[in-house]
Design a protein around this motif. Structure first.
Motif, PDB file in Angstrom:
ATOM      1  N   MET A   1       0.847  -0.998  -0.082  1.00 48.40           N
ATOM      2  CA  MET A   1       0.089   0.171   0.187  1.00 48.40           C
ATOM      3  C   MET A   1       0.791   1.189  -0.063  1.00 48.40           C
ATOM      4  SD  MET A   1      -1.404   2.631   2.521  1.00 48.40           S
ATOM      5  CE  MET A   1      -1.777   1.851   4.030  1.00 48.40           C
ATOM      6  N   ILE A   2       0.471   2.358  -0.774  1.00 49.75           N
ATOM      7  CA  ILE A   2       1.125   3.574  -0.827  1.00 49.75           C
ATOM      8  C   ILE A   2      -0.029   4.616  -0.072  1.00 49.75           C
ATOM      9  CG2 ILE A   2       2.006   5.318  -2.198  1.00 49.75           C
ATOM     10  CD1 ILE A   2       2.825   3.308  -4.309  1.00 49.75           C
ATOM     11  N   LEU A   3       0.587   5.293   0.982  1.00 46.73           N
ATOM     12  CA  LEU A   3       0.045   6.285   1.685  1.00 46.73           C
ATOM     13  C   LEU A   3       0.356   7.769   1.230  1.00 46.73           C
ATOM     14  CD1 LEU A   3      -2.341   6.612   4.015  1.00 46.73           C
ATOM     15  CD2 LEU A   3      -0.590   6.859   5.563  1.00 46.73           C
ATOM     16  N   VAL A   4      -0.935   8.518   0.926  1.00 45.07           N
ATOM     17  CA  VAL A   4      -0.444   9.809   0.590  1.00 45.07           C
ATOM     18  C   VAL A   4      -1.104  11.040   1.730  1.00 45.07           C
ATOM     19  CG1 VAL A   4      -0.843  11.573  -1.017  1.00 45.07           C
ATOM     20  CG2 VAL A   4      -0.173   9.371  -1.782  1.00 45.07           C
ATOM     21  N   PHE A   5      -0.237  11.574   2.168  1.00 43.69           N
ATOM     22  CA  PHE A   5      -0.727  12.638   2.986  1.00 43.69           C
ATOM     23  C   PHE A   5      -1.338  13.798   2.204  1.00 43.69           C
ATOM     24  CE2 PHE A   5       0.100  16.851   5.031  1.00 43.69           C
ATOM     25  CZ  PHE A   5      -0.694  16.968   6.058  1.00 43.69           C
ATOM     26  N   VAL A   6      -2.741  14.116   2.671  1.00 43.16           N
ATOM     27  CA  VAL A   6      -3.547  14.903   1.666  1.00 43.16           C
ATOM     28  C   VAL A   6      -3.792  16.142   2.295  1.00 43.16           C
ATOM     29  CG1 VAL A   6      -5.650  15.276   0.224  1.00 43.16           C
ATOM     30  CG2 VAL A   6      -4.218  13.157  -0.096  1.00 43.16           C
ATOM     31  N   GLU A   7      -3.988  17.407   1.775  1.00 46.04           N
ATOM     32  CA  GLU A   7      -4.183  18.737   2.366  1.00 46.04           C
ATOM     33  C   GLU A   7      -5.636  19.124   1.504  1.00 46.04           C
ATOM     34  OE1 GLU A   7      -1.139  21.700   2.809  1.00 46.04           O
ATOM     35  OE2 GLU A   7       0.345  20.158   2.195  1.00 46.04           O
ATOM     36  N   ALA A   8      -6.572  19.244   2.310  1.00 50.11           N
ATOM     37  CA  ALA A   8      -7.893  19.689   1.543  1.00 50.11           C
ATOM     38  C   ALA A   8      -8.345  20.937   2.623  1.00 50.11           C
ATOM     39  CB  ALA A   8      -8.907  18.529   1.582  1.00 50.11           C
ATOM     40  N   SER A   9      -9.339  21.753   1.707  1.00 53.29           N
ATOM     41  CA  SER A   9     -10.102  22.795   2.329  1.00 53.29           C
ATOM     42  C   SER A   9     -11.490  22.587   1.653  1.00 53.29           C
ATOM     43  CB  SER A   9      -9.338  24.106   1.936  1.00 53.29           C
ATOM     44  OG  SER A   9      -9.464  24.060   0.426  1.00 53.29           O
ATOM     45  N   ASP A  10     -12.214  23.519   2.218  1.00 55.58           N
ATOM     46  CA  ASP A  10     -13.660  23.632   1.577  1.00 55.58           C
ATOM     47  C   ASP A  10     -13.681  23.674   0.050  1.00 55.58           C
ATOM     48  OD1 ASP A  10     -14.672  23.697   4.119  1.00 55.58           O
ATOM     49  OD2 ASP A  10     -14.796  25.711   4.336  1.00 55.58           O
ATOM     50  N   ASP A  11     -12.603  24.045  -0.630  1.00 54.38           N
ATOM     51  CA  ASP A  11     -12.687  24.239  -2.069  1.00 54.38           C
ATOM     52  C   ASP A  11     -12.412  22.692  -2.728  1.00 54.38           C
ATOM     53  OD1 ASP A  11     -13.179  26.766  -1.983  1.00 54.38           O
ATOM     54  OD2 ASP A  11     -11.203  27.266  -1.856  1.00 54.38           O
ATOM     55  N   GLY A  12     -12.122  21.760  -1.723  1.00 57.54           N
ATOM     56  CA  GLY A  12     -11.485  20.573  -2.274  1.00 57.54           C
ATOM     57  C   GLY A  12     -10.213  20.306  -2.008  1.00 57.54           C
ATOM     58  N   THR A  13      -9.712  19.102  -2.669  1.00 59.89           N
ATOM     59  CA  THR A  13      -8.257  18.766  -2.455  1.00 59.89           C
ATOM     60  C   THR A  13      -7.464  19.702  -3.133  1.00 59.89           C
ATOM     61  OG1 THR A  13      -9.003  16.363  -2.781  1.00 59.89           O
ATOM     62  CG2 THR A  13      -6.589  16.700  -2.684  1.00 59.89           C
ATOM     63  N   SER A  14      -6.121  20.060  -2.460  1.00 62.71           N
ATOM     64  CA  SER A  14      -5.441  21.010  -3.071  1.00 62.71           C
ATOM     65  C   SER A  14      -4.708  20.531  -4.301  1.00 62.71           C
ATOM     66  CB  SER A  14      -4.266  21.523  -2.106  1.00 62.71           C
ATOM     67  OG  SER A  14      -3.294  20.157  -1.786  1.00 62.71           O
ATOM     68  N   GLU A  15      -4.217  21.238  -5.157  1.00 61.56           N
ATOM     69  CA  GLU A  15      -3.883  20.731  -6.617  1.00 61.56           C
ATOM     70  C   GLU A  15      -2.393  20.225  -6.051  1.00 61.56           C
ATOM     71  OE1 GLU A  15      -3.575  20.559 -10.753  1.00 61.56           O
ATOM     72  OE2 GLU A  15      -5.258  21.423  -9.256  1.00 61.56           O
ATOM     73  N   VAL A  16      -1.608  20.452  -5.186  1.00 64.01           N
ATOM     74  CA  VAL A  16      -0.345  19.866  -5.090  1.00 64.01           C
ATOM     75  C   VAL A  16      -0.544  18.254  -4.596  1.00 64.01           C
ATOM     76  CG1 VAL A  16       1.375  21.837  -4.846  1.00 64.01           C
ATOM     77  CG2 VAL A  16      -0.300  21.169  -2.711  1.00 64.01           C
ATOM     78  N   SER A  17      -1.692  18.124  -3.657  1.00 61.60           N
ATOM     79  CA  SER A  17      -1.980  17.037  -3.101  1.00 61.60           C
ATOM     80  C   SER A  17      -2.570  16.016  -4.288  1.00 61.60           C
ATOM     81  CB  SER A  17      -3.041  17.262  -2.040  1.00 61.60           C
ATOM     82  OG  SER A  17      -2.561  17.628  -1.083  1.00 61.60           O
ATOM     83  N   LEU A  18      -3.121  16.557  -5.203  1.00 64.64           N
ATOM     84  CA  LEU A  18      -3.697  15.685  -6.321  1.00 64.64           C
ATOM     85  C   LEU A  18      -2.462  15.491  -7.416  1.00 64.64           C
ATOM     86  CD1 LEU A  18      -6.907  17.633  -7.609  1.00 64.64           C
ATOM     87  CD2 LEU A  18      -6.802  15.744  -6.200  1.00 64.64           C
ATOM     88  N   GLU A  19      -1.417  16.237  -7.590  1.00 66.29           N
ATOM     89  CA  GLU A  19      -0.292  15.809  -8.305  1.00 66.29           C
ATOM     90  C   GLU A  19       0.559  14.712  -7.615  1.00 66.29           C
ATOM     91  OE1 GLU A  19       0.737  20.657  -9.601  1.00 66.29           O
ATOM     92  OE2 GLU A  19       1.910  19.787  -8.201  1.00 66.29           O
ATOM     93  N   THR A  20       0.501  14.857  -6.218  1.00 68.59           N
ATOM     94  CA  THR A  20       1.112  13.691  -5.183  1.00 68.59           C
ATOM     95  C   THR A  20       0.396  12.547  -5.193  1.00 68.59           C
ATOM     96  OG1 THR A  20       1.866  15.433  -3.705  1.00 68.59           O
ATOM     97  CG2 THR A  20       1.992  13.388  -2.773  1.00 68.59           C
ATOM     98  N   VAL A  21      -0.956  12.391  -5.529  1.00 70.19           N
ATOM     99  CA  VAL A  21      -1.622  11.183  -5.795  1.00 70.19           C
ATOM    100  C   VAL A  21      -1.192  10.703  -7.064  1.00 70.19           C
ATOM    101  CG1 VAL A  21      -4.021  10.178  -6.021  1.00 70.19           C
ATOM    102  CG2 VAL A  21      -3.673  12.013  -4.156  1.00 70.19           C
ATOM    103  N   THR A  22      -1.119  11.469  -8.095  1.00 68.72           N
ATOM    104  CA  THR A  22      -0.995  11.272  -9.503  1.00 68.72           C
ATOM    105  C   THR A  22       0.340  10.395  -9.466  1.00 68.72           C
ATOM    106  OG1 THR A  22      -2.141  12.701 -10.269  1.00 68.72           O
ATOM    107  CG2 THR A  22      -0.674  11.953 -11.897  1.00 68.72           C
ATOM    108  N   PHE A  23       1.316  11.167  -8.596  1.00 71.76           N
ATOM    109  CA  PHE A  23       2.850  10.428  -8.555  1.00 71.76           C
ATOM    110  C   PHE A  23       2.560   9.174  -7.853  1.00 71.76           C
ATOM    111  CE2 PHE A  23       6.877   9.824  -6.774  1.00 71.76           C
ATOM    112  CZ  PHE A  23       7.781  10.442  -7.751  1.00 71.76           C
ATOM    113  N   ALA A  24       1.712   8.821  -6.951  1.00 72.64           N
ATOM    114  CA  ALA A  24       1.749   7.698  -6.227  1.00 72.64           C
ATOM    115  C   ALA A  24       1.165   6.612  -7.182  1.00 72.64           C
ATOM    116  CB  ALA A  24       0.722   7.876  -4.947  1.00 72.64           C
TER     117      ALA A  24
END
Length: 324
Positions: A1-24
């Motif tokens: 399993m690969i775990l990603v620490f994700v940052e989110a706000s009321d606007d949704g998941t941050s762009e850099v977090s989505l980039e990190t998920v893509t990398f994962a």
């Protein structure tokens, strides 16, 4: 399993977090296993479905009063509790992501690779990655032989792309927290207009930059107009903010914002390594400078040799003419 620490706000998941998920997901193709995410604190309702669209199989949500405010040590406790027997733990290369990953690596007694841009190999149990050092001016390969591998992904190292959609499950948990983890934490937050403007710079699809070539604090009218005509944002080099010509939130570079626009137009910017660290991810660069040998000119997709105070007004006039 690969775990990603994700940052989110009321606007949704941050762009850099989505980039990190893509990398994962790319990493998962090398070492196998599903991609999971962990979110600490508030969880906006739409985030779980959003992450499912990016191929995240499960979202671990740390709840409890101790996690309401950010603290590097206490949030690392939550990530560690969610990690289980993860092969790798990833975080975005943001101030929070870096701090959480550093605490986590120290607790697990494993090395941490910061600002990773790619995976070289995953043979024999050793993960070899490429990471940025010296402000992005140098790329080095680093081996991560222990498990879990802990790393942060450099901002805009990859483009956020949706994956095979899955129905992400939500798993809430409340890990125990040591009092020592609560010593340093955020106790209050105040909105600052400059931060909103800096966010506009990092998300803009067109950025017009200006450097020492502007000449003075009065030399930004033309580039500001160009940015407005193109529906973009204005950015500047470090020397401009150091001279007090423009505010710091407009700075692009190692000690400023990192941008990844479709088009970047640096005007009168030599392209020192510190500035390049902030704009290297731009898809197309059109540089304007009187020095044809300036680093920015040699690295640009297109280069115009000339004085920005002559070239930019001509561009503005042509845009206005074509728009009638």
């Amino acid at each position: 399993m690969i775990l990603v620490f994700v940052e989110a706000s009321d606007d949704g998941t941050s762009e850099v977090s989505l980039e990190t998920v893509t990398f994962a997901r790319t990493l998962a193709e090398r070492i196998g296993g599903p991609v999971h995410a962990v979110i600490v604190g508030a969880l906006p309702e739409k985030v779980v479905d959003e992450l499912g669209g990016y191929g995240v199989a499960a979202v671990h949500h740390a709840t409890g009063a101790a996690f309401d405010a950010f603290g590097g040590a206490v949030w690392a406790t939550a990530v560690q509790a969610a990690a289980g027997d993860a092969d790798a733990i990833l975080a975005p290369g943001t101030p929070r992501g870096m701090e959480v990953a550093a605490h986590l690596a120290a607790r697990l007694d494993v090395p941490m690779a910061a600002n990773v841009t790619g995976v070289v190999s995953a043979d024999g149990g050793t993960l070899r990655v490429v990471r940025q050092v010296l402000g992005g001016g140098v790329l080095e390969e680093m081996d991560l032989p222990q498990r879990p591998a802990v790393l942060t992904v450099a901002g805009h190292a990859v483009e956020a792309r949706q994956g095979e959609p899955v129905a992400a499950t939500l798993q809430e948990f409340s890990p125990e927290v040591a009092e020592s983890d609560l010593v340093a934490r955020v106790v209050s937050m105040e909105p600052v207009q400059e931060l909103d403007q800096a966010g506009a710079l990092t998300s803009a699809r067109v950025v017009v930059g200006a450097g020492r070539g502007a000449g003075s604090s009065n030399g930004f009218g033309e580039v500001s107009e160009l940015a407005e005509l193109l529906g973009g944002a204005l950015g500047v080099s470090r020397v401009v903010t150091s001279l007090g010509w423009r505010p710091h939130h407009e700075q692009i570079g190692q000690t400023g914002s990192r941008i990844s626009p479709d088009v970047y137009i640096p005007c009168g910017i030599s392209g020192a390594i510190q500035h390049w660290a902030g704009c290297a991810s731009s898809k197309t660069i059109l540089a304007i400078n009187t020095d044809e040998n300036a680093p920015m000119m040699t690295k640009a997709t297109y280069a115009v040799i000339g004085d920005m105070h002559d070239v930019v007004p001509a561009i503005n006039a042509e845009i206005r003419r074509r728009r009638g």
